[in-house]
Design a protein around this motif. Structure first.
Motif, PDB file in Angstrom:
ATOM      1  N   ILE A  45       0.852  -1.181   0.000  1.00 24.86           N
ATOM      2  CA  ILE A  45       0.000   0.000   0.000  1.00 24.86           C
ATOM      3  C   ILE A  45       0.889   1.232   0.000  1.00 24.86           C
ATOM      4  O   ILE A  45       1.997   1.242   0.541  1.00 24.86           O
ATOM      5  N   ALA A  46       0.360   2.263  -0.680  1.00 26.72           N
ATOM      6  CA  ALA A  46       1.179   3.446  -0.947  1.00 26.72           C
ATOM      7  C   ALA A  46       1.228   4.381   0.254  1.00 26.72           C
ATOM      8  O   ALA A  46       0.277   4.484   1.022  1.00 26.72           O
ATOM      9  N   LYS A 104       4.517   7.731   8.913  1.00 23.45           N
ATOM     10  CA  LYS A 104       3.937   8.037   7.598  1.00 23.45           C
ATOM     11  C   LYS A 104       2.520   7.503   7.503  1.00 23.45           C
ATOM     12  O   LYS A 104       2.208   6.458   8.087  1.00 23.45           O
ATOM     13  N   THR A 105       1.698   8.193   6.720  1.00 23.71           N
ATOM     14  CA  THR A 105       0.309   7.779   6.565  1.00 23.71           C
ATOM     15  C   THR A 105       0.187   6.700   5.493  1.00 23.71           C
ATOM     16  O   THR A 105       0.602   6.929   4.356  1.00 23.71           O
ATOM     17  N   TYR A 106      -0.369   5.565   5.872  1.00 25.83           N
ATOM     18  CA  TYR A 106      -0.564   4.510   4.868  1.00 25.83           C
ATOM     19  C   TYR A 106      -2.033   4.205   4.595  1.00 25.83           C
ATOM     20  O   TYR A 106      -2.355   3.426   3.704  1.00 25.83           O
ATOM     21  N   ALA A 107      -2.918   4.788   5.406  1.00 28.21           N
ATOM     22  CA  ALA A 107      -4.350   4.580   5.177  1.00 28.21           C
ATOM     23  C   ALA A 107      -5.087   5.682   5.914  1.00 28.21           C
ATOM     24  O   ALA A 107      -4.494   6.412   6.710  1.00 28.21           O
ATOM     25  N   VAL A 108      -6.376   5.799   5.613  1.00 27.59           N
ATOM     26  CA  VAL A 108      -7.191   6.804   6.292  1.00 27.59           C
ATOM     27  C   VAL A 108      -8.374   6.099   6.941  1.00 27.59           C
ATOM     28  O   VAL A 108      -9.032   5.269   6.299  1.00 27.59           O
ATOM     29  N   ALA A 134      -7.036   2.369   1.890  1.00 18.84           N
ATOM     30  CA  ALA A 134      -5.634   2.470   1.477  1.00 18.84           C
ATOM     31  C   ALA A 134      -5.551   2.385  -0.037  1.00 18.84           C
ATOM     32  O   ALA A 134      -6.523   2.028  -0.704  1.00 18.84           O
ATOM     33  N   VAL A 135      -4.385   2.711  -0.578  1.00 17.12           N
ATOM     34  CA  VAL A 135      -4.186   2.705  -2.031  1.00 17.12           C
ATOM     35  C   VAL A 135      -3.203   1.600  -2.403  1.00 17.12           C
ATOM     36  O   VAL A 135      -2.136   1.474  -1.795  1.00 17.12           O
ATOM     37  N   ASN A 136      -3.579   0.830  -3.387  1.00 11.96           N
ATOM     38  CA  ASN A 136      -2.727  -0.237  -3.904  1.00 11.96           C
ATOM     39  C   ASN A 136      -1.433   0.363  -4.463  1.00 11.96           C
ATOM     40  O   ASN A 136      -1.461   1.187  -5.371  1.00 11.96           O
TER      41      ASN A 136
END
Lengths: 292, 429
Positions: free
Chosen positions: B116-117, B145-149, B315-317
């Motif tokens: 995840i980005a 760091k943020t990896y998801a919201v 999260a973003v792939n």
């Protein structure tokens, strides 16, 4: 054009014709097995982001892994008890179904219902029935306070009960097929000789039924050894891993922990156990066939 | 002639079979660009409830971003199965979906695996800290760091029978005393039901007891630390509930629904569960309708307890292209906005992760129960935030189960758990 050449060509053509099927089979059946064996020779744990060849390390660890031996023990116990009980119940059931009586067709069809229900569904059903607080089983039993799925000792037997309930009809059907292959003349002859029903059962039915029984044991024990769904739905391997079978251990290691290397080693170990079991039964079966 | 034809036919069939596989791949590539719009795929689990409001939320994103074609794909509802899906597809480098939902305990694992980005650029950590509750933010930050919201959340709470006890218990001692007093008056009544079966729900119960005894699961340097006094006390307390009869022996086989049914039939004084049980308890035909109160879990010292944080994050792939990542971040911003939080709370009873939404008059009026959960949500704590979580969860479940079912003492169980965790995470090496 010589005959030999045409035969040769025909053979080549036959190979070509089965090629697609073989390719598909290789892809579907062989590839995963080989891939699992290959993976099992690696240390491949997802969160560590590493994948390196470690040879037989995973198998060395497996031999000293108490959880593996416990799971193997659970699996063997489950298989032995479940299959024995199923056989003991299936033979009388098959004898009953073999008799002529009104509504036999309906009965034959209806005993198959438990077998036809998907295991996950029936396991879920049983989980509710085993519920110690409001489940049917404890209401039917006097004293009604057995902690079926939460107490070690009970949970595995609860799973065996579900398996027995589900697959006895299948075993009965196999036995029934065996029964129907026995000629009625033998019984007639036995009656003429004055043999009792018990004597006829022991000296005619049982020996002639042996191949069918062995076949049933073969099918069922291989199947039971891979048991996953029923137990997973009932207990997820709990309490304290007392119902954990090899398949459940392998699944958890592979899919939950992301330890692909060791998880594959566990799968391969399960596969080998099943192969050995199959070889033993087939040998017995073969001897039986040869003796006749 | 005929024979040669047969040979050719066989060859042809083989080639065709292979080609069809390739064509399948090719076609999906083409369709992505076909409409001249960017396809954005969102993988999520269906929300139970009326489909309309959520569909409208998605439609609004499409209207605001005309170049985007939004596609939703359903995941299995069980967290286990969803995890398995992501494990296999992301490990294989799948790039056919852009935005995914992640359970709270997956984010560090997926981040570490590089699946995840990093979203810090779009959602700076300070911003998240300002807008969201602390627990959910802790769960989505990995190495700062943020990896998801956070999307919506869940928290462990205590249900109690207002008609059987004077008030909600604040300490473990009070809970046991209240339960015994009520049980003495009504034979057949159970005291306290919770989740003691070997599965993740048991771990949640154990962490809550651990926090309530002043413990922490993570020690210095993020090392998982369980062989410690508060953990022994916590497991001793849970086992003691069963041994003393405050909790029935049978809790060792309970997950959420088993405990809820006992409580819902009016056969227990207290229950630990997630907020979903409230709606069930208040249904018209519920025997305990109107008799139930909800409170933070008790603790040893009497301060309001910390419930385990549950719920889902977006999260973003990391395998998709940078342009699509940017669009994906925009979709996440849309779906986690205060407005979207409100849609999910009002229509699907999902708890907003933003404190501000709880003050919204619409929510207070339409869903007073959700608004009333604020204190508990505020104190929701994530399970150990470590990439090793899924690696060790299995070991912990089994040892916790052994202690609760009385197979091993808490001391033994925790010692064994610690040894196995150290072995798995390799901290000793």
């Amino acid at each position: 054009m010589s005959t030999g050449g045409s035969l040769e060509r025909e053979r080549r053509q036959a190979y070509l014709l089965v090629a697609p099927a073989v390719l598909v089979l290789a892809g579907v059946a062989l590839y995963p097995i080989l891939a699992a064996i290959w993976l099992s020779l690696h240390r491949f744990i997802l969160v560590f982001g590493e994948r390196r060849f470690t040879g037989l390390d995973n198998y060395a660890f497996l031999l000293s892994d108490a959880r593996f031996w416990a799971a193997l023990g659970n699996t063997a116990y489950f298989t032995a008890v479940a299959v024995t009980v199923e056989l003991l119940l299936a033979v009388p059931l098959a004898l009953l179904l073999n008799r002529a009586f009104p509504g036999r067709g309906l009965l034959r069809a209806s005993v198959l219902v438990p077998w036809a229900i998907p295991t996950v569904v029936s396991a879920r059903l049983w989980a509710w029935m085993f519920n110690p607080e409001y489940g049917l089983i404890n209401r039917l039993l006097p004293g009604n306070d057995i902690n079926w799925l939460g107490a070690p000792g009970y949970a595995l037997h609860a799973a065996i009960l579900v398996d027995v309930w589900k697959t006895t009809p299948f075993v009965a059907l196999l036995v029934l097929a065996g029964l129907q292959g026995i000629s009625e003349d033998l019984y007639k002859a036995a009656r003429v000789d004055g043999a009792s029903a018990w004597r006829a059962f022991r000296s005619i039915t049982l020996p002639l039924l042996k191949p069918a029984l062995l076949l049933a044991v073969l099918f069922r024990s291989l199947d039971a050894f891979r048991v996953f769904d029923a137990i997973y739905v009932l207990t997820e391997g709990g309490p304290a891993n007392t119902t954990e079978t090899l398949s459940i251990y392998a699944y958890k290691t592979l899919m939950r922990s992301g330890d692909f290397g060791y998880g594959s080693a566990l799968s391969v170990a399960t596969f080998l156990c099943v192969v050995v079991l199959a070889a033993v039964w087939l040998k017995l079966l073969g001897r039986e066939e040869g003796a006749r | 002639m005929g024979r040669r034809f047969d040979t050719l036919l066989a060859l042809g069939l083989t080639v065709l079979a292979l080609a069809m596989g390739l064509a399948g791949c090719k076609r999906s590539e083409e369709s992505r660009e076909a409409a001249g719009r960017t396809r954005l795929v969102f993988k999520y689990q269906p929300l139970w409830g009326p489909p309309g409001p959520f569909r409208e939320l998605l439609a609004r994103f499409e209207r605001e971003n005309p170049g985007v074609e939004l596609v939703t794909e359903a995941l299995p509802n069980a967290s286990d199965l969803a995890h398995q899906f992501f494990l296999t597809s992301l490990e294989g480098g799948a790039d056919d979906f852009d935005v995914l939902v992640a359970d709270v305990v997956w984010v560090p694992e997926f981040a570490r695996a590089g699946w995840i980005a990093d979203l810090s650029e779009h959602f700076p950590p300070e911003q998240l800290r300002a807008d969201f509750f602390p627990g959910p933010v802790d769960a989505v930050l990995v190495d700062g760091k943020t990896y998801a919201v956070p999307w919506y959340l869940d928290v462990g709470v205590l249900y109690y029978r207002k008609d059987l006890v004077p008030r909600a218990p604040r300490t473990y001692e009070e809970l046991q005393r209240f339960a015994r007093e009520a049980m003495a008056k009504a034979p057949g009544l159970q005291g306290y039901v919770w989740q003691g079966r070997q599965y993740e729900g048991l771990s949640c119960n154990v962490y809550e007891a651990l926090w309530g005894h002043g413990g922490e699961a993570l020690g210095a340097g993020g090392k998982v630390l369980l062989d410690a006094e508060p953990a022994r006390e916590a497991l001793g307390y849970l086992r003691g509930l069963v041994r003393s009869g405050v909790s029935p022996e049978t809790v060792t086989g309970f997950s959420e629904e088993e405990s809820r049914r006992v409580f819902q039939e009016g056969r227990a004084v207290f229950m630990r569960n997630w907020p979903y049980a409230w709606g069930e308890a208040q249904k018209p035909d519920s025997p305990i309708r109107g008799k139930v109160g909800i409170a933070p879990l008790p603790t040893k010292g009497g301060e309001p307890g910390w419930g385990t944080l549950g719920g889902w994050q977006l999260a973003v792939n990391a395998h998709v292209s940078p342009e699509r990542r940017k669009l994906a971040a925009r979709l996440i911003a849309h779906l986690t906005s205060p407005d979207a939080n409100l849609v999910l709370a009002l229509n699907y009873a999902r708890n907003p992760p933003r404190p501000a939404v709880y003050d919204n008059p619409k929510l207070r009026e339409a869903e007073p129960f959700i608004a009333s959960l604020r204190q508990m949500v505020e104190r929701a704590r994530p399970r150990p935030v470590t990439p090793y979580y899924n690696l060790i969860a299995d070991v912990l479940q089994s040892e916790f189960s052994a202690a609760v079912a009385g197979i091993r003492t808490p001391e033994d169980a925790l010692k064994r758990a610690q040894e196995q965790v150290d072995h798995l995470t390799g901290v000793d090496e």
